[in-house]
Design an enzyme around this catalytic site. Structure first.
Site, PDB file in Angstrom:
ATOM      1  CD  GLU A   1      -3.328   0.372   2.002  1.00  0.00           C
ATOM      2  OE1 GLU A   1      -3.112   0.680   3.189  1.00  0.00           O
ATOM      3  OE2 GLU A   1      -4.375  -0.172   1.620  1.00  0.00           O
TER       4      GLU A   1
ATOM      5  CG  HIS B   1       8.250 -29.826   2.104  1.00  0.00           C
ATOM      6  ND1 HIS B   1       8.754 -31.080   1.862  1.00  0.00           N
ATOM      7  CD2 HIS B   1       8.948 -29.354   3.171  1.00  0.00           C
ATOM      8  CE1 HIS B   1       9.682 -31.367   2.761  1.00  0.00           C
ATOM      9  NE2 HIS B   1       9.827 -30.335   3.573  1.00  0.00           N
TER      10      HIS B   1
ATOM     11  CE  LYS C   1     -11.765   2.946   1.908  1.00  0.00           C
ATOM     12  NZ  LYS C   1     -11.163   3.967   2.767  1.00  0.00           N
TER      13      LYS C   1
END
Lengths: 465, 465
Positions: free
Chosen positions: B291, B320, B434
């Site tokens: 950010e 792994h 938003k």
């Protein structure tokens, strides 16, 4: 069943520099057809063990049989495994049981708590064993290792077996289920000697493709997951993947991923579920994608150094963490959203704070509506920044859909291997680290590696700050 | 204190194509000095709020005062927050308390269980609230939001406040602590009206830099974490970062990251702790890095689209899973290991299976030795493939070292912002999502956005498969 939605990865939506056009697809159509044919031939010739798993009722029935035997009276299931012997187990549990599962009372839960120890972190192991404490008497241990010599799982097993032996006496072996090679190997031999019940790690299925084998099925069944539905969902997806590439979800998913990474400058593939339950499926995917497709050599042995980097993110949470970068940083990612139409549970915002303008719109809203609106909003915002996205839609989160998702990605991985011209079933780069660990731990026969690694063991103070 | 070890990122070890040479450092030495000077000036001029936090005894004492008030009798602490109001809280708890903390008995634990609800996932919220059930009577709610209008936190708050009101009657306000703006805003006003105790979200500290403010301190103190030591560690690191770039860990860390991404083709920065406890610090880092540094425009307003992509991994587990790709895939990553010299707990493999050659070397080994050997082995294997790595060494995992780590990365982020010539303190790309969410939820005043987003709300069946 789950479906793939790829419009927002197209040139039509995000432009031709970053999006996939009909021309991009046409250009590799023959190669896609060849890949689909090759993988189908391998499967039909019996070379792809994982493709047989959805129909292996023998594996399934063995897991169910042992579940019937061990579940009554079992309060805790401790799984020892790492990589492919842990990620699938964890993902199934997270997807199909509540996040609070281990915190519920024994009665509310029905099945045992589940602990998967997938690391040799001493604090993690000690904290977990201390927590089990007196409950070890009602704990079942499932140790998963094909060879029995994976350092992490072997060392954990030596510790826990000894602990059980001390606490339970001769009875200890009746608390252990080994999932291992059918015929040979260290764990196989110990199981035979101690007298454990066993299940099979199939010979022809690599660790990262093994979740639908007894490796993943037993812990799931023990925790009340419907493994029949899981396998049915996988089989249904297997059928869906039989068509030509443009008419099957694995073919299209491979096409999009391949074009994104090779022609559109997108080496990073972000999987971003809008659901906490599906978040750990992204960890399972990370192994499948990275270990299968990250390869230095092509099939002919030439150096290629290919492989997309899988990244996991979580919606909406990572809208407040990663989306700034995903929208404004380099346009180097393909994002795959996982979306759930009908969430396992729901709740409504109450009709309060009517007098506060900034909160009015939330009153009486369903939380599932808010979550899915945020997903759509992010998809929209990404498109406005010319960032391609794909959505895998789950009508709901159930065992069948999770099984379908698993099979979809396994089959897509096979197709990607063909397109990239690499072997998606080996993992040669893991060996050196293993040998170096043996050397550092003083294992016999590794003195030469120990000599080579020696310079690394000393801190050069010129570079310490 | 924690230290940075960067030899294995040098050209000497991994070659000059991928490693950092003295020449690389010399080439940007003036810019590094300028960056260090600029950030120091900003800090001295009081412009960087986060740099003041280690010395803010008022914030610390307020958190301690409220802890003293609320901890007695509190069985469960429920935190509502997202992004910077959650990631730090979660990271501190994971680092400094056992993984089994919430599973321990109330008596063994001492403090309350901690639940951080950092998503609007309906199943997660419902499952958590159902779990609390009758314990809501001894639950403390800490709602964290500067404005009180963040959709996720606001909707959760509306739900939980109403639940508490119904269960506890007029007493409910005495279970709520609000961390919010000191003077204004929706949550501030509700807190004043209902009569909650409050703490401050500082005006001059962005969310992702706020963990050492009341945002992160209260939940930590409630769960028994030594927040004085946490701040002391941060202050000690602040002192260490005052030197010229080549003599301070933030300067060197910024130099390495910057050169790796700009001159060595490494846009991906992998943080890989060899410790489960430190794993979630990587999530906190992901927000800080992504950010702050993922930006479309430089300070002059020109389009740049920069920003490294932070990735989290876990040793040994991801050996792994990811290491195959990290060693053999494209050489496009800088890996930052976190290593712990003295782990919080330890245990030893028992002296068993002496007759099995493949396990002999593990007998009597400490698990901490195995874990750290695997780290060194991976570091070695990466170097053999010319993959640069850096190690941040924790002498042990304690509050002071975690505080130092947090400050180190915050200050490094400021330096990276200078080097990249972008503003690391804004997040403009988050806004559109938003606004689109508001539009989709029918909030008044967003009809124009609703119109624009409309085409996205309809599934185009041509792209569904």
């Amino acid at each position: 069943m789950i479906q793939l939605y790829w419009k927002n990865a197209t040139a039509e939506v995000v432009g031709s520099e970053h999006g996939i056009s009909q021309g991009d697809l046409t250009a590799i159509s023959d190669r896609l057809s060849a890949a689909v044919d090759a993988v189908r031939s391998q499967a039909e010739a019996g070379q792809l063990g994982y493709t047989k798993l959805p129909a292996r009722t023998d594996y399934r029935d063995r897991a169910l049989q042992l579940t019937e035997k061990y579940r009554p009276g079992c309060t805790d299931l401790l799984v020892l495994g790492i990589g492919g012997s842990a990620l699938g187990n964890i993902a199934l549990q997270a997807a199909l049981n509540p996040a609070t599962y281990n915190l519920q009372s024994d009665r509310a839960r029905g099945g045992p708590r589940l602990f998967v120890l997938d690391n040799v972190d001493p604090a993690l192991i000690k904290d977990t064993l201390d927590l089990l404490g007196r409950r070890l008497k009602t704990t079942v241990l499932n140790v998963i290792s094909k060879s029995g010599e994976t350092a992490e799982t072997a060392s954990q097993f030596m510790i826990v077996r000894e602990l059980l032996r001390k606490r339970l006496g001769d009875d200890f072996a009746r608390h252990i289920v080994a999932t291992t090679d059918a015929n040979k190997g260290t764990l196989h031999d110990i199981a035979a000697q101690d007298g454990y019940d066993t299940m099979v790690v199939p010979d022809d299925v690599g660790g990262r493709f093994s979740v639908l084998s007894p490796v993943g099925l037993f812990s799931a069944a023990m925790c009340g997951i419907d493994i029949k539905a899981l396998l049915d969902g996988a089989r249904e997806m297997a059928d869906a993947c039989k068509g030509p590439w443009s008419a099957n979800p694995a073919g299209m998913l491979a096409a999009i991923n391949y074009i994104a990474m090779t022609a559109k400058g997108k080496p990073m593939h972000v999987m971003m579920p809008y659901s906490n339950r599906l978040y750990l499926l992204a960890d399972w995917y990370r192994q499948l994608w990275a270990e299968s497709l990250g390869k230095a050599h092509n099939k002919a042995g030439a150096e290629v150094f290919v492989g997309p980097t899988p990244i996991k993110a979580l919606g909406t949470t990572d809208q407040h963490s990663q989306v700034q970068l995903y929208r404004e940083g380099p346009n180097d990612k393909l994002t795959i959203f996982l979306e759930v139409e009908k969430h396992p549970k729901d709740l409504r915002v109450p009709d309060v704070f009517g007098e506060i303008p900034g909160l009015t719109y939330l009153r009486k809203a369903r939380i599932s509506k808010l979550l899915n609106a945020e997903k759509l909003a992010t998809e929209y915002a990404m498109a406005q920044s010319k960032r391609p996205t794909v959505t895998i839609r789950f009508p709901e989160i159930n065992a069948a859909n999770v099984g379908a998702f698993i099979y979809l990605y396994e089959y897509t991985t096979s197709l990607m291997g063909e397109l990239l011209d690499i072997d998606p079933y080996d993992q040669p780069a893991v060996e050196l680290g293993k040998r170096a660990t043996f050397a550092l731990m003083g294992r016999e026969g590794y003195a030469d590696v120990a000599r080579q690694i020696k310079p690394f063991t000393k801190i050069d103070r010129n570079y310490l700050i």
